[in-house]
Every structure is written in C-alpha cells, then in structure tokens.
Design a protein around this motif. Structure first.
Motif, PDB file in Angstrom:
ATOM      1  N   THR A 126     -27.210  24.715   0.750  1.00 14.93           N
ATOM      2  CA  THR A 126     -26.110  25.679   0.877  1.00 14.93           C
ATOM      3  C   THR A 126     -25.140  25.514  -0.292  1.00 14.93           C
ATOM      4  O   THR A 126     -24.690  24.396  -0.561  1.00 14.93           O
ATOM      5  CB  THR A 126     -25.359  25.454   2.202  1.00 14.93           C
ATOM      6  OG1 THR A 126     -26.281  25.614   3.298  1.00 14.93           O
ATOM      7  CG2 THR A 126     -24.223  26.440   2.362  1.00 14.93           C
ATOM      8  N   PRO A 127     -24.808  26.570  -1.006  1.00 14.41           N
ATOM      9  CA  PRO A 127     -23.891  26.434  -2.157  1.00 14.41           C
ATOM     10  C   PRO A 127     -22.513  25.917  -1.743  1.00 14.41           C
ATOM     11  O   PRO A 127     -22.016  26.196  -0.646  1.00 14.41           O
ATOM     12  CB  PRO A 127     -23.803  27.862  -2.700  1.00 14.41           C
ATOM     13  CG  PRO A 127     -25.031  28.552  -2.203  1.00 14.41           C
ATOM     14  CD  PRO A 127     -25.305  27.949  -0.852  1.00 14.41           C
ATOM     15  N   ARG A 143     -33.237  24.721  -6.873  1.00 16.34           N
ATOM     16  CA  ARG A 143     -33.979  25.061  -8.077  1.00 16.34           C
ATOM     17  C   ARG A 143     -35.448  25.240  -7.691  1.00 16.34           C
ATOM     18  O   ARG A 143     -35.826  25.006  -6.549  1.00 16.34           O
ATOM     19  CB  ARG A 143     -33.843  23.954  -9.131  1.00 16.34           C
ATOM     20  CG  ARG A 143     -32.412  23.724  -9.589  1.00 16.34           C
ATOM     21  CD  ARG A 143     -32.343  22.607 -10.600  1.00 16.34           C
ATOM     22  NE  ARG A 143     -30.964  22.330 -11.013  1.00 16.34           N
ATOM     23  CZ  ARG A 143     -30.611  21.331 -11.797  1.00 16.34           C
ATOM     24  NH1 ARG A 143     -31.530  20.497 -12.272  1.00 16.34           N
ATOM     25  NH2 ARG A 143     -29.341  21.142 -12.129  1.00 16.34           N
ATOM     26  N   HIS A 189     -19.873  17.668  -1.207  1.00 12.73           N
ATOM     27  CA  HIS A 189     -20.690  18.817  -0.841  1.00 12.73           C
ATOM     28  C   HIS A 189     -20.796  18.971   0.665  1.00 12.73           C
ATOM     29  O   HIS A 189     -20.567  20.059   1.212  1.00 12.73           O
ATOM     30  CB  HIS A 189     -22.084  18.682  -1.450  1.00 12.73           C
ATOM     31  CG  HIS A 189     -23.024  19.763  -1.023  1.00 12.73           C
ATOM     32  ND1 HIS A 189     -22.985  21.027  -1.539  1.00 12.73           N
ATOM     33  CD2 HIS A 189     -24.016  19.766  -0.088  1.00 12.73           C
ATOM     34  CE1 HIS A 189     -23.926  21.777  -0.970  1.00 12.73           C
ATOM     35  NE2 HIS A 189     -24.567  21.033  -0.081  1.00 12.73           N
ATOM     36  N   PHE A 195     -21.837  21.667  -5.475  1.00 12.40           N
ATOM     37  CA  PHE A 195     -23.172  22.075  -5.909  1.00 12.40           C
ATOM     38  C   PHE A 195     -23.257  23.602  -5.822  1.00 12.40           C
ATOM     39  O   PHE A 195     -23.797  24.149  -4.859  1.00 12.40           O
ATOM     40  CB  PHE A 195     -24.255  21.444  -5.032  1.00 12.40           C
ATOM     41  CG  PHE A 195     -24.270  19.943  -5.005  1.00 12.40           C
ATOM     42  CD1 PHE A 195     -23.855  19.198  -6.094  1.00 12.40           C
ATOM     43  CD2 PHE A 195     -24.712  19.260  -3.885  1.00 12.40           C
ATOM     44  CE1 PHE A 195     -23.865  17.815  -6.075  1.00 12.40           C
ATOM     45  CE2 PHE A 195     -24.740  17.881  -3.851  1.00 12.40           C
ATOM     46  CZ  PHE A 195     -24.312  17.150  -4.945  1.00 12.40           C
ATOM     47  N   PRO A 196     -22.739  24.320  -6.799  1.00 13.88           N
ATOM     48  CA  PRO A 196     -22.717  25.785  -6.705  1.00 13.88           C
ATOM     49  C   PRO A 196     -24.108  26.418  -6.747  1.00 13.88           C
ATOM     50  O   PRO A 196     -24.297  27.517  -6.237  1.00 13.88           O
ATOM     51  CB  PRO A 196     -21.877  26.214  -7.907  1.00 13.88           C
ATOM     52  CG  PRO A 196     -21.905  25.047  -8.835  1.00 13.88           C
ATOM     53  CD  PRO A 196     -22.033  23.830  -8.000  1.00 13.88           C
ATOM     54  N   GLU A 197     -25.069  25.737  -7.363  1.00 13.31           N
ATOM     55  CA  GLU A 197     -26.450  26.235  -7.395  1.00 13.31           C
ATOM     56  C   GLU A 197     -27.356  25.121  -6.871  1.00 13.31           C
ATOM     57  O   GLU A 197     -27.981  24.390  -7.639  1.00 13.31           O
ATOM     58  CB  GLU A 197     -26.837  26.637  -8.818  1.00 13.31           C
ATOM     59  CG  GLU A 197     -26.003  27.796  -9.352  1.00 13.31           C
ATOM     60  CD  GLU A 197     -26.427  28.216 -10.753  1.00 13.31           C
ATOM     61  OE1 GLU A 197     -27.451  27.713 -11.249  1.00 13.31           O
ATOM     62  OE2 GLU A 197     -25.714  29.049 -11.337  1.00 13.31           O
ATOM     63  N   PRO A 198     -27.428  24.973  -5.542  1.00 17.67           N
ATOM     64  CA  PRO A 198     -28.060  23.796  -4.960  1.00 17.67           C
ATOM     65  C   PRO A 198     -29.582  23.830  -4.899  1.00 17.67           C
ATOM     66  O   PRO A 198     -30.204  22.830  -4.564  1.00 17.67           O
ATOM     67  CB  PRO A 198     -27.476  23.769  -3.549  1.00 17.67           C
ATOM     68  CG  PRO A 198     -27.253  25.206  -3.222  1.00 17.67           C
ATOM     69  CD  PRO A 198     -26.830  25.839  -4.511  1.00 17.67           C
TER      70      PRO A 198
END
Length: 379
Positions: free
Chosen positions: A171-172, A181, A98, A176-179
C-alpha cells in the motif's frame, strides 16, 4: 532465524550500552513521553505518542537469548538497544514509518527510533522504542507447544497475519510512495545467483556426516533452485526479510509480527523481494519447530513431520485467502516457494556453521525429510 542467537555487544554511544536496572532506559522513555529530546545528544524519529512514564519507573530485561539488549520499562514500553549500533539507513525505522502510515496494527506499536553518530561520524541506529505486549510468548515457545499437542489451527492465524503484512507493504505511503515493483528479465542474475551461492557456501561449511549427505544431494538441491531464474513479471515489495515463527508473538490480544531489522545473515540484497520469500521462510520455520519438538520434547518423528506438513498447508491456504480478501492475490508467485525454501535451509546451515553449531540439526532434519531414501552411488 533460529531460537537462540547472540552477537558481540557494542555500545550505542561512545560511553556504554544501557542495561536493565541502571535507570538510563527509564530516563530515556520518560523524556520521550514528555515530548523532550532524548538525553545524551541523540536524535529521535517519532511514530506514535508514548504513554506517560516516570524516570524512576521499573526496568527489567528478558530471560531469553537476544541479538540486542532489550529493556522493558514500566511493563508498557520496550527499548531495544542495538549492539553495536548499525549504520543508517536501516529497514526498521522505514518500516515503522510505513506501517504507521497505512494503519497496520498487528505488531508492537512503534513509538520512536533513536539515532546517533559513531566515533567516525557515521549516522547510526541506536535504539527502537515500541509498546510492550502483555503476556507475550515467543514463537519458539508457543509453537513448539502446538507441535507437541498436534494442533494446527494457529497456522491459519499466521497465514492471515503474513497476508495482512504483505498487503500493507504493498500500500503506498509517504515512506514508500511506490511500494510495488515488477521483476524484470534480470531476475536470474539476482535471486538465482544468490541462491546458488548459498548452496555452495553451505556445502563448503557443513562438515562430517551432514556434509557428506549434503554433497550427495547437491545436484537435487541445485535443480530445486532453477525456478528462481524464471520469475520475470513477479511483483516485488518491501518484505519483512526474516519472517519465522520466532518473529511472531502470541500475546493477550492475539498475534503480532515483530523485528523488522532484516535478515542478519544476508547483506547487499535488494530490499524489494517477492512476497514468496517471506512465506517460504515462515513455512520452513514450522518444519524447524517440528525438529525442535523431536529433539527437545521427545515428539514422535513421524507425527511431528506430519504435523509440520499439515501446518504448512493450513498456513498457505490462509495466506492465499488473506491476500484475496485484501484484493492483492497477485502478490504471491507460488512457483518461487520451493526454491526459496531450499535456499532458506542452506542459509540456516551457513548460520549454524558460523554462529550456532548446535542449530544444524534443524535444517538438516528438514532436508533429510524432504529428500529421503536416496540410493547411494558406490565407487
């Protein structure tokens, strides 16, 4: 977590763990630098190209206590052999992928991760290969010197470093495309329960005068943890997980954060956590530095505690400003800092009881300083 820790050694393969001077680590680095597969049948995940290294290059170890076995090759590459190799998945390779993707450079440049299989067939993480940082000093060394000298300007650098790391983690990337939550209403069933368990365990394991003091202050400590149950809506990211001054190297070109292996004393925690957890641990580690300076360097206790308070304030200010500069001020939920700091001291006490009894003075010194002059009840 603390300036000195060890664990039982274990082999990265059924045969043995390479050690400095036996040539195995240099042979591995040379093979990787040529683009070859690693010797021994392990698999490799590559992050950055290695510099050219000869198989006969010089090897040396580190003159510090380490959880794992690290070998420096040719004064350019460090191979950390995991002892024993933990089962995959592990956070470090994911973090390397990442951070490489989003361009975060305030770390030892990651080159590769070596994986293998245990005797039972489980895939394991054998070694991590990173750049060697010239003239690097461990945070438990350079930061104690800062405490003895009464200097706090460094804390602004640490605050910016932590802010940059957290902005990078938010940062995506393909890893980690959806970092990011958001904590939901079940936060009290996770963080708060875990913190209460840590307090209960610390009370159970801490003996003697310290244990008696802890028992007298248990209600105050428990009250300080209640804020963890009111954190719905807090942004969650993949944090460092074990961010203390010992994970920050001061080297020839500045500061670097290292060791993305997670907290060795916590199992089963969600990898997505509030950024405040990292910042709380980093801040309390400055208080631990003050305790080290008092015990080992003869620092005046009042001055050392004042130094820690000032350094923490500088750290927090720089961290806030750093997040704002990255356009991510919402990552910090400040109401969580106090509760996470109390939980961290409980975890330090657990670690001391189970692994390093001589370390107990540091978290106890911090807690005594935070809860002074309590009038004791008598029967």
């Amino acid at each position: 977590m603390n300036p000195s820790s060890t664990e039982p050694d274990g082999p990265p393969s059924p045969e043995r763990t390479p050690t400095a001077g036996d040539g195995a680590t240099a042979a591995l680095v040379a093979a990787l630098s040529r683009g070859d597969d690693p010797p021994g049948g392990q698999a490799v995940v590559r992050f950055h190209p290695l510099p050219p290294v000869r198989a006969t290059a010089h090897e040396r170890g580190f003159d510090v206590d380490q959880t794992n076995n690290s070998v420096v090759v040719d004064e350019r590459v460090v191979v950390k052999w995991l002892t024993p190799p933990p089962p995959l998945p592990q956070p470090a390779p994911q973090m390397f992928a990442h951070l490489t993707s989003v361009g975060f450079t305030a770390t030892a440049l990651p080159y590769a991760a070596l994986t293998g299989r245990s005797a039972g067939g489980a895939e394991t993480l054998v070694a991590l290969v990173t750049a060697y940082l010239p003239e690097a000093a461990d945070g438990w060394e350079w930061c104690v010197e800062e405490a003895v000298a009464g200097r706090t300007a460094f804390a602004a650098d640490l605050g910016r470093l932590a802010a940059g790391l957290h902005a990078a983690m938010a940062t995506p990337s393909p890893a980690f495309p959806e970092p990011v939550r958001v904590a939901d209403g079940d936060a009290d069933g996770g963080w708060a329960a875990r913190a209460r368990d840590a307090l209960a365990r610390a009370l159970e394991l801490t003996c003697g005068e310290d244990g008696a003091w802890l028992a007298r202050h248990a209600s105050e400590l428990a009250a300080g943890l209640r804020g963890l149950g009111r954190a719905a809506g807090t942004p969650l990211i993949r944090i460092h997980g074990d961010l203390h001054v010992g994970q920050t190297l001061r080297w020839r070109e500045g500061y670097a954060v290292i060791d993305f292996d997670g907290n060795p004393t916590v199992t089963g925690a969600d990898p997505f956590q509030p950024a405040a957890r990292d910042l709380a641990q980093l801040g309390t580690s400055l208080e631990h530095v003050a305790q080290v300076a008092i015990l080992r360097r003869g620092a005046d206790p009042a001055r050392a505690l004042a130094w820690a308070a000032e350094a923490r304030a500088v750290l927090l200010t720089a961290y806030r400003e750093g997040l704002a500069a990255h356009g991510r001020p919402e990552l910090l939920e400040e109401s969580l800092l106090g509760p996470f700091e109390i939980e961290q001291e409980c975890r330090e006490l657990i670690y001391a009881a189970l692994h390093l009894p001589r370390w107990r003075y540091a978290p106890m010194g911090v807690l005594r300083a935070r809860f002074p002059h309590r009038t004791e009840e008598t029967a």
